[in-house]
Scaffold this motif. Structure first.
Motif, PDB file in Angstrom:
ATOM      1  N   ASP A  59       0.814  -1.220   0.000  1.00  0.00           N
ATOM      2  CA  ASP A  59       0.000   0.000   0.000  1.00  0.00           C
ATOM      3  C   ASP A  59       0.846   1.267   0.000  1.00  0.00           C
ATOM      4  OD1 ASP A  59       0.709  -0.904   2.696  1.00  0.00           O
ATOM      5  OD2 ASP A  59      -0.405   0.837   3.423  1.00  0.00           O
ATOM      6  N   VAL A  60       2.121   1.154   0.292  1.00  0.00           N
ATOM      7  CA  VAL A  60       2.997   2.323   0.399  1.00  0.00           C
ATOM      8  C   VAL A  60       3.631   2.630  -0.962  1.00  0.00           C
ATOM      9  CG1 VAL A  60       5.129   3.231   1.418  1.00  0.00           C
ATOM     10  CG2 VAL A  60       3.476   2.002   2.842  1.00  0.00           C
ATOM     11  N   GLU A  61       3.452   3.870  -1.408  1.00  0.00           N
ATOM     12  CA  GLU A  61       4.018   4.314  -2.680  1.00  0.00           C
ATOM     13  C   GLU A  61       5.161   5.307  -2.495  1.00  0.00           C
ATOM     14  OE1 GLU A  61       3.363   3.322  -5.781  1.00  0.00           O
ATOM     15  OE2 GLU A  61       1.934   1.815  -5.076  1.00  0.00           O
ATOM     16  N   ALA A  62       5.288   5.891  -1.298  1.00  0.00           N
ATOM     17  CA  ALA A  62       6.342   6.873  -1.070  1.00  0.00           C
ATOM     18  C   ALA A  62       6.681   6.953   0.414  1.00  0.00           C
ATOM     19  CB  ALA A  62       5.927   8.248  -1.582  1.00  0.00           C
ATOM     20  N   ILE A  63       7.927   7.328   0.688  1.00  0.00           N
ATOM     21  CA  ILE A  63       8.431   7.378   2.071  1.00  0.00           C
ATOM     22  C   ILE A  63       9.245   8.659   2.257  1.00  0.00           C
ATOM     23  CG2 ILE A  63       9.972   6.283   3.755  1.00  0.00           C
ATOM     24  CD1 ILE A  63       9.374   3.609   2.200  1.00  0.00           C
ATOM     25  N   VAL A  64       9.027   9.323   3.379  1.00  0.00           N
ATOM     26  CA  VAL A  64       9.867  10.440   3.790  1.00  0.00           C
ATOM     27  C   VAL A  64      10.508  10.080   5.121  1.00  0.00           C
ATOM     28  CG1 VAL A  64       9.955  12.858   4.510  1.00  0.00           C
ATOM     29  CG2 VAL A  64       8.468  12.181   2.609  1.00  0.00           C
ATOM     30  N   HIS A  65      11.831  10.159   5.165  1.00  0.00           N
ATOM     31  CA  HIS A  65      12.596   9.922   6.389  1.00  0.00           C
ATOM     32  C   HIS A  65      13.231  11.251   6.755  1.00  0.00           C
ATOM     33  CE1 HIS A  65      16.685   8.367   8.054  1.00  0.00           C
ATOM     34  NE2 HIS A  65      15.855   8.624   9.056  1.00  0.00           N
ATOM     35  N   LEU A  66      12.884  11.801   7.903  1.00  0.00           N
ATOM     36  CA  LEU A  66      13.366  13.128   8.266  1.00  0.00           C
ATOM     37  C   LEU A  66      13.841  13.204   9.709  1.00  0.00           C
ATOM     38  CD1 LEU A  66      10.345  15.592   8.691  1.00  0.00           C
ATOM     39  CD2 LEU A  66      10.085  13.127   8.584  1.00  0.00           C
ATOM     40  N   HIS A  67      14.753  14.150   9.940  1.00  0.00           N
ATOM     41  CA  HIS A  67      15.300  14.413  11.270  1.00  0.00           C
ATOM     42  C   HIS A  67      15.006  15.857  11.657  1.00  0.00           C
ATOM     43  CE1 HIS A  67      18.618  11.684   9.428  1.00  0.00           C
ATOM     44  NE2 HIS A  67      17.668  10.924   9.942  1.00  0.00           N
ATOM     45  N   SER A  68      13.864  16.375  11.252  1.00  0.00           N
ATOM     46  CA  SER A  68      13.546  17.781  11.489  1.00  0.00           C
ATOM     47  C   SER A  68      13.514  18.100  12.986  1.00  0.00           C
ATOM     48  CB  SER A  68      12.219  18.139  10.833  1.00  0.00           C
ATOM     49  OG  SER A  68      11.209  17.220  11.195  1.00  0.00           O
ATOM     50  N   HIS A  69      13.697  19.378  13.320  1.00  0.00           N
ATOM     51  CA  HIS A  69      13.944  19.781  14.702  1.00  0.00           C
ATOM     52  C   HIS A  69      12.860  19.356  15.678  1.00  0.00           C
ATOM     53  CE1 HIS A  69      15.458  22.282  17.999  1.00  0.00           C
ATOM     54  NE2 HIS A  69      14.206  22.659  18.178  1.00  0.00           N
ATOM     55  N   PHE A  70      11.641  19.772  15.447  1.00  0.00           N
ATOM     56  CA  PHE A  70      10.598  19.528  16.438  1.00  0.00           C
ATOM     57  C   PHE A  70      10.154  18.063  16.473  1.00  0.00           C
ATOM     58  CE2 PHE A  70      10.373  24.105  15.680  1.00  0.00           C
ATOM     59  CZ  PHE A  70      10.487  24.553  16.982  1.00  0.00           C
ATOM     60  N   VAL A  71      10.181  17.398  15.331  1.00  0.00           N
ATOM     61  CA  VAL A  71       9.898  15.959  15.327  1.00  0.00           C
ATOM     62  C   VAL A  71      10.965  15.225  16.140  1.00  0.00           C
ATOM     63  CG1 VAL A  71       9.950  13.899  13.860  1.00  0.00           C
ATOM     64  CG2 VAL A  71       8.534  15.848  13.216  1.00  0.00           C
ATOM     65  N   SER A  72      12.218  15.622  15.981  1.00  0.00           N
ATOM     66  CA  SER A  72      13.295  14.973  16.729  1.00  0.00           C
ATOM     67  C   SER A  72      13.170  15.224  18.227  1.00  0.00           C
ATOM     68  CB  SER A  72      14.652  15.473  16.225  1.00  0.00           C
ATOM     69  OG  SER A  72      14.838  15.130  14.869  1.00  0.00           O
ATOM     70  N   VAL A  73      12.818  16.461  18.604  1.00  0.00           N
ATOM     71  CA  VAL A  73      12.625  16.763  20.030  1.00  0.00           C
ATOM     72  C   VAL A  73      11.475  15.934  20.592  1.00  0.00           C
ATOM     73  CG1 VAL A  73      11.981  18.544  21.698  1.00  0.00           C
ATOM     74  CG2 VAL A  73      13.583  19.086  19.859  1.00  0.00           C
ATOM     75  N   LEU A  74      10.356  15.898  19.879  1.00  0.00           N
ATOM     76  CA  LEU A  74       9.218  15.111  20.349  1.00  0.00           C
ATOM     77  C   LEU A  74       9.575  13.634  20.473  1.00  0.00           C
ATOM     78  CD1 LEU A  74       6.211  14.878  21.110  1.00  0.00           C
ATOM     79  CD2 LEU A  74       5.715  14.634  18.662  1.00  0.00           C
ATOM     80  N   SER A  75      10.349  13.128  19.512  1.00  0.00           N
ATOM     81  CA  SER A  75      10.712  11.708  19.541  1.00  0.00           C
ATOM     82  C   SER A  75      11.492  11.346  20.794  1.00  0.00           C
ATOM     83  CB  SER A  75      11.517  11.340  18.291  1.00  0.00           C
ATOM     84  OG  SER A  75      12.865  11.783  18.382  1.00  0.00           O
ATOM     85  N   SER A  76      12.224  12.320  21.353  1.00  0.00           N
ATOM     86  CA  SER A  76      13.031  12.047  22.548  1.00  0.00           C
ATOM     87  C   SER A  76      12.171  11.734  23.770  1.00  0.00           C
ATOM     88  CB  SER A  76      13.952  13.232  22.852  1.00  0.00           C
ATOM     89  OG  SER A  76      13.221  14.325  23.398  1.00  0.00           O
ATOM     90  N   THR A  77      10.894  12.108  23.727  1.00  0.00           N
ATOM     91  CA  THR A  77      10.000  11.848  24.862  1.00  0.00           C
ATOM     92  C   THR A  77       9.489  10.411  24.883  1.00  0.00           C
ATOM     93  OG1 THR A  77       7.924  12.458  23.747  1.00  0.00           O
ATOM     94  CG2 THR A  77       9.225  14.249  24.728  1.00  0.00           C
ATOM     95  N   GLY A  78       9.612   9.726  23.749  1.00  0.00           N
ATOM     96  CA  GLY A  78       9.103   8.358  23.673  1.00  0.00           C
ATOM     97  C   GLY A  78       7.591   8.286  23.633  1.00  0.00           C
ATOM     98  N   ARG A  79       6.944   9.397  23.286  1.00  0.00           N
ATOM     99  CA  ARG A  79       5.481   9.440  23.215  1.00  0.00           C
ATOM    100  C   ARG A  79       5.042   9.889  21.823  1.00  0.00           C
ATOM    101  NH1 ARG A  79       3.854  13.503  25.947  1.00  0.00           N
ATOM    102  NH2 ARG A  79       5.831  14.321  26.733  1.00  0.00           N
ATOM    103  N   PRO A  80       3.839   9.501  21.393  1.00  0.00           N
ATOM    104  CA  PRO A  80       3.365   9.896  20.065  1.00  0.00           C
ATOM    105  C   PRO A  80       2.932  11.351  20.031  1.00  0.00           C
ATOM    106  CG  PRO A  80       1.650   8.685  21.209  1.00  0.00           C
ATOM    107  CD  PRO A  80       2.880   8.615  22.089  1.00  0.00           C
ATOM    108  N   LEU A  81       2.723  11.849  18.832  1.00  0.00           N
ATOM    109  CA  LEU A  81       2.199  13.187  18.638  1.00  0.00           C
ATOM    110  C   LEU A  81       0.797  13.290  19.224  1.00  0.00           C
ATOM    111  CD1 LEU A  81       2.568  15.968  17.073  1.00  0.00           C
ATOM    112  CD2 LEU A  81       1.239  14.873  15.237  1.00  0.00           C
ATOM    113  N   GLY A  82       0.577  14.321  20.029  1.00  0.00           N
ATOM    114  CA  GLY A  82      -0.742  14.550  20.606  1.00  0.00           C
ATOM    115  C   GLY A  82      -1.643  15.315  19.661  1.00  0.00           C
ATOM    116  N   MET A  83      -2.934  15.223  19.908  1.00  0.00           N
ATOM    117  CA  MET A  83      -3.921  15.891  19.053  1.00  0.00           C
ATOM    118  C   MET A  83      -4.178  17.311  19.543  1.00  0.00           C
ATOM    119  SD  MET A  83      -4.578  13.558  16.744  1.00  0.00           S
ATOM    120  CE  MET A  83      -2.842  13.111  16.871  1.00  0.00           C
ATOM    121  N   TYR A  84      -3.133  18.145  19.435  1.00  0.00           N
ATOM    122  CA  TYR A  84      -3.227  19.512  19.944  1.00  0.00           C
ATOM    123  C   TYR A  84      -3.622  20.533  18.881  1.00  0.00           C
ATOM    124  CZ  TYR A  84      -1.055  18.107  24.348  1.00  0.00           C
ATOM    125  OH  TYR A  84      -0.788  17.518  25.570  1.00  0.00           O
ATOM    126  N   ASP A  85      -3.574  20.167  17.609  1.00  0.00           N
ATOM    127  CA  ASP A  85      -3.956  21.125  16.566  1.00  0.00           C
ATOM    128  C   ASP A  85      -4.618  20.389  15.415  1.00  0.00           C
ATOM    129  OD1 ASP A  85      -1.810  21.323  13.981  1.00  0.00           O
ATOM    130  OD2 ASP A  85      -1.144  20.181  15.713  1.00  0.00           O
TER     131      ASP A  85
END
Length: 231
Positions: free
Chosen positions: A88-114
């Motif tokens: 089902d996957v046709e494309a992939i983006v692998h990124l180390h962007s700033h805020f995604v990387s900071v969030l990843s350090s918490t070991g928790r998923p993205l919250g539904m804040y926006d």
């Protein structure tokens, strides 16, 4: 080459990601499945805003170069594995962007804040590298989900099209920034019913429009990308 050529579209995707704060130095990757072949299109080591269509190469799932020349990153191995295991996957983006990387350090998923975060509702996985297991273990962690947050690293977005994967990666970075700010301010998440309704609406209306809007911006900001490209 015309504007629909996959090599141009990957180069454009990387430029869009850079312009929207998703730069990943020379380590991030954008790839797209090569039709019915056991192959995919991807770039080697370079900044997102450096990419031109002639720098996009075609690799087999065995990671042998079939078209073009590139300095191969070991990280593209998980692209091949995802394409092999996720038809089902046709494309992939692998990124180390700033805020995604900071969030990843918490070991928790993205919250539904926006409102854009709803795109990832019930579609996230978490992964932590222990330094022992193969880096391909991240593919098992992703499973059938759309996004995997890699602890202290970044994220992988696996989607139905290059255009959608690109806009989702941009939205992920923007929503990670808002998550961290809202959490620091003591904010609360969007109600479940609104999240579910919003996800369907954003997939229908937001994702299709954003690619064309960003491509139009690139014509002004990155004219070198369009040299020799037929429209």
């Amino acid at each position: 080459m015309d504007i629909d050529d996959i090599r141009f579209r990957i180069a454009a995707a990387r430029r869009m990601l850079y312009r929207e704060g998703c730069d990943s130095t020379v380590g991030g990757h954008v790839s797209a499945r090569a039709g019915a072949e056991d192959a995919f299109w991807v770039t080697g080591f370079e900044y997102f805003d450096q990419t031109t269509p002639d720098g996009v190469c075609r690799l087999g799932f065995d990671l042998e170069v079939r078209e073009g020349e590139m300095d191969l990153s070991p990280a593209v191995g998980f692209h091949a594995r995802i394409y092999e295991t996720r038809p089902d996957v046709e494309a992939i983006v692998h990124l180390h962007s700033h805020f995604v990387s900071v969030l990843s350090s918490t070991g928790r998923p993205l919250g539904m804040y926006d409102v854009a975060a709803v795109l990832f509702h019930d579609d996230q996985a978490l992964y932590a590298d222990d330094g022992v297991k193969s880096h391909l273990a991240v593919v098992d962690a992703l499973g059938a989900k759309r996004v995997v947050l890699m602890k202290n690293h970044g994220a992988i977005v696996a989607s139905q099209s290059l255009e959608q994967a690109t806009i989702e990666a941009i939205a992920l970075e923007q929503s990670a920034r808002r998550h961290l700010a809202c959490e620091a301010a003591g904010g609360t998440e969007i109600a479940e019913a609104e999240v579910v309704a919003g996800k369907a609406a954003y997939q229908k209306h937001y994702l299709p429009q954003m690619w064309d809007a960003n491509l139009a911006r690139l014509e002004r900001s990155d004219p070198d990308l369009f040299v020799g490209v037929l429209r």
